[in-house]
Write a protein that holds these residues in place. Structure first.
Motif, PDB file in Angstrom:
ATOM      1  N   VAL A  21       0.831  -1.207   0.000  1.00 49.81           N
ATOM      2  CA  VAL A  21       0.000   0.000   0.000  1.00 49.81           C
ATOM      3  C   VAL A  21       0.863   1.253   0.000  1.00 49.81           C
ATOM      4  O   VAL A  21       0.544   2.236  -0.669  1.00 49.81           O
ATOM      5  CB  VAL A  21      -0.984  -0.014   1.189  1.00 49.81           C
ATOM      6  N   ARG A  22       1.969   1.218   0.702  1.00 45.85           N
ATOM      7  CA  ARG A  22       2.873   2.375   0.733  1.00 45.85           C
ATOM      8  C   ARG A  22       3.613   2.570  -0.585  1.00 45.85           C
ATOM      9  O   ARG A  22       4.196   3.619  -0.821  1.00 45.85           O
ATOM     10  CB  ARG A  22       3.902   2.213   1.847  1.00 45.85           C
ATOM     11  N   GLY A  23       3.657   1.529  -1.412  1.00 45.42           N
ATOM     12  CA  GLY A  23       4.398   1.601  -2.659  1.00 45.42           C
ATOM     13  C   GLY A  23       5.834   1.141  -2.527  1.00 45.42           C
ATOM     14  O   GLY A  23       6.626   1.289  -3.454  1.00 45.42           O
ATOM     15  N   ASP A  24       6.180   0.563  -1.378  1.00 48.81           N
ATOM     16  CA  ASP A  24       7.534   0.077  -1.156  1.00 48.81           C
ATOM     17  C   ASP A  24       7.753  -1.314  -1.745  1.00 48.81           C
ATOM     18  O   ASP A  24       8.883  -1.781  -1.834  1.00 48.81           O
ATOM     19  CB  ASP A  24       7.847   0.012   0.349  1.00 48.81           C
ATOM     20  N   LEU A  25       6.677  -1.986  -2.129  1.00 51.80           N
ATOM     21  CA  LEU A  25       6.742  -3.334  -2.687  1.00 51.80           C
ATOM     22  C   LEU A  25       5.889  -3.367  -3.946  1.00 51.80           C
ATOM     23  O   LEU A  25       4.708  -3.030  -3.909  1.00 51.80           O
ATOM     24  CB  LEU A  25       6.228  -4.357  -1.661  1.00 51.80           C
ATOM     25  N   ASP A  26       6.491  -3.744  -5.062  1.00 53.76           N
ATOM     26  CA  ASP A  26       5.795  -3.840  -6.339  1.00 53.76           C
ATOM     27  C   ASP A  26       4.931  -5.094  -6.360  1.00 53.76           C
ATOM     28  O   ASP A  26       5.427  -6.192  -6.082  1.00 53.76           O
ATOM     29  CB  ASP A  26       6.816  -3.874  -7.479  1.00 53.76           C
ATOM     30  N   VAL A  27       3.655  -4.949  -6.690  1.00 50.16           N
ATOM     31  CA  VAL A  27       2.729  -6.072  -6.634  1.00 50.16           C
ATOM     32  C   VAL A  27       3.120  -7.180  -7.614  1.00 50.16           C
ATOM     33  O   VAL A  27       3.029  -8.361  -7.284  1.00 50.16           O
ATOM     34  CB  VAL A  27       1.267  -5.616  -6.844  1.00 50.16           C
ATOM     35  N   THR A  28       3.601  -6.825  -8.795  1.00 51.58           N
ATOM     36  CA  THR A  28       3.989  -7.844  -9.776  1.00 51.58           C
ATOM     37  C   THR A  28       5.159  -8.667  -9.259  1.00 51.58           C
ATOM     38  O   THR A  28       5.158  -9.903  -9.351  1.00 51.58           O
ATOM     39  CB  THR A  28       4.349  -7.178 -11.120  1.00 51.58           C
ATOM     40  N   ARG A  29       6.148  -8.009  -8.718  1.00 54.87           N
ATOM     41  CA  ARG A  29       7.300  -8.731  -8.156  1.00 54.87           C
ATOM     42  C   ARG A  29       6.904  -9.538  -6.931  1.00 54.87           C
ATOM     43  O   ARG A  29       7.391 -10.640  -6.708  1.00 54.87           O
ATOM     44  CB  ARG A  29       8.411  -7.748  -7.793  1.00 54.87           C
ATOM     45  N   ALA A  30       6.027  -8.979  -6.116  1.00 57.63           N
ATOM     46  CA  ALA A  30       5.584  -9.689  -4.915  1.00 57.63           C
ATOM     47  C   ALA A  30       4.859 -10.981  -5.276  1.00 57.63           C
ATOM     48  O   ALA A  30       5.046 -12.011  -4.626  1.00 57.63           O
ATOM     49  CB  ALA A  30       4.698  -8.785  -4.069  1.00 57.63           C
ATOM     50  N   VAL A  31       4.034 -10.929  -6.306  1.00 59.34           N
ATOM     51  CA  VAL A  31       3.333 -12.135  -6.757  1.00 59.34           C
ATOM     52  C   VAL A  31       4.333 -13.125  -7.344  1.00 59.34           C
ATOM     53  O   VAL A  31       4.286 -14.326  -7.049  1.00 59.34           O
ATOM     54  CB  VAL A  31       2.226 -11.781  -7.777  1.00 59.34           C
ATOM     55  N   ALA A  32       5.258 -12.636  -8.162  1.00 63.51           N
ATOM     56  CA  ALA A  32       6.259 -13.507  -8.778  1.00 63.51           C
ATOM     57  C   ALA A  32       7.142 -14.184  -7.730  1.00 63.51           C
ATOM     58  O   ALA A  32       7.532 -15.347  -7.899  1.00 63.51           O
ATOM     59  CB  ALA A  32       7.123 -12.709  -9.751  1.00 63.51           C
ATOM     60  N   ASN A  33       7.430 -13.476  -6.651  1.00 65.47           N
ATOM     61  CA  ASN A  33       8.267 -14.021  -5.576  1.00 65.47           C
ATOM     62  C   ASN A  33       7.465 -14.750  -4.511  1.00 65.47           C
ATOM     63  O   ASN A  33       7.997 -15.110  -3.463  1.00 65.47           O
ATOM     64  CB  ASN A  33       9.091 -12.905  -4.922  1.00 65.47           C
ATOM     65  N   ARG A  34       6.169 -14.904  -4.754  1.00 61.91           N
ATOM     66  CA  ARG A  34       5.244 -15.605  -3.853  1.00 61.91           C
ATOM     67  C   ARG A  34       5.129 -14.962  -2.472  1.00 61.91           C
ATOM     68  O   ARG A  34       4.836 -15.637  -1.488  1.00 61.91           O
ATOM     69  CB  ARG A  34       5.616 -17.071  -3.744  1.00 61.91           C
ATOM     70  N   ARG A  35       5.327 -13.680  -2.423  1.00 61.88           N
ATOM     71  CA  ARG A  35       5.102 -12.951  -1.179  1.00 61.88           C
ATOM     72  C   ARG A  35       3.638 -12.551  -1.072  1.00 61.88           C
ATOM     73  O   ARG A  35       3.146 -12.273   0.023  1.00 61.88           O
ATOM     74  CB  ARG A  35       5.994 -11.714  -1.120  1.00 61.88           C
ATOM     75  N   VAL A  36       2.962 -12.516  -2.222  1.00 61.00           N
ATOM     76  CA  VAL A  36       1.540 -12.210  -2.298  1.00 61.00           C
ATOM     77  C   VAL A  36       0.896 -13.237  -3.214  1.00 61.00           C
ATOM     78  O   VAL A  36       1.427 -13.550  -4.271  1.00 61.00           O
ATOM     79  CB  VAL A  36       1.306 -10.791  -2.872  1.00 61.00           C
ATOM     80  N   SER A  37      -0.238 -13.739  -2.782  1.00 59.40           N
ATOM     81  CA  SER A  37      -1.015 -14.664  -3.604  1.00 59.40           C
ATOM     82  C   SER A  37      -2.348 -14.012  -3.909  1.00 59.40           C
ATOM     83  O   SER A  37      -3.034 -13.541  -2.999  1.00 59.40           O
ATOM     84  CB  SER A  37      -1.239 -15.972  -2.837  1.00 59.40           C
ATOM     85  N   ILE A  38      -2.696 -13.968  -5.196  1.00 59.36           N
ATOM     86  CA  ILE A  38      -3.983 -13.401  -5.596  1.00 59.36           C
ATOM     87  C   ILE A  38      -4.719 -14.446  -6.415  1.00 59.36           C
ATOM     88  O   ILE A  38      -4.213 -14.910  -7.437  1.00 59.36           O
ATOM     89  CB  ILE A  38      -3.814 -12.108  -6.410  1.00 59.36           C
TER      90      ILE A  38
END
Length: 112
Positions: A81-98
């Motif tokens: 939310v702060r913009g410190d983590l890119d959502v595309t990279r987070a998903v690719a690195n499995r830090r976020v699952s959508i």
């Protein structure tokens, strides 16, 4: 580790940002879906609805029938939310699952 209140505030900040951009996004993104945000390290969840370029009806608790379900840690949610983590990279690195329909994912990406 972020707290439940910090996660709630991050989602409220996201809702406020979407509200500010709703007029310009609404014409480009036709998305009306329920959303669940599951915070894995806190074993908590929030839910709401994305409609008209806005995040509305944000509340505590899970929505197992949500059309879009995101799972992440508390720190990663706050960083996204702060913009410190890119959502595309987070998903690719499995830090976020959508979990969502692929077309909804494309629309959601435009919205964010």
């Amino acid at each position: 580790m972020a707290t439940v209140d910090e996660c709630r505030q991050a989602l409220q900040d996201l809702a406020a940002r979407l509200e500010r951009n709703a007029e310009t996004v609404r014409d480009r993104v036709d998305l009306d879906r329920t959303l669940a945000c599951r915070i894995t390290d806190l074993e908590t969840a929030f839910h709401g609805r994305i409609t008209g370029g806005r995040l509305v009806e944000l509340a505590d608790g899970d929505d197992p029938k949500a059309k879009i379900a995101m799972s992440t840690t508390s720190d990663d949610l706050v960083a996204l939310v702060r913009g410190d983590l890119d959502v595309t990279r987070a998903v690719a690195n499995r830090r976020v699952s959508i979990k969502a329909n692929p077309f909804d994912l494309m629309k959601l990406r435009k919205l964010l």
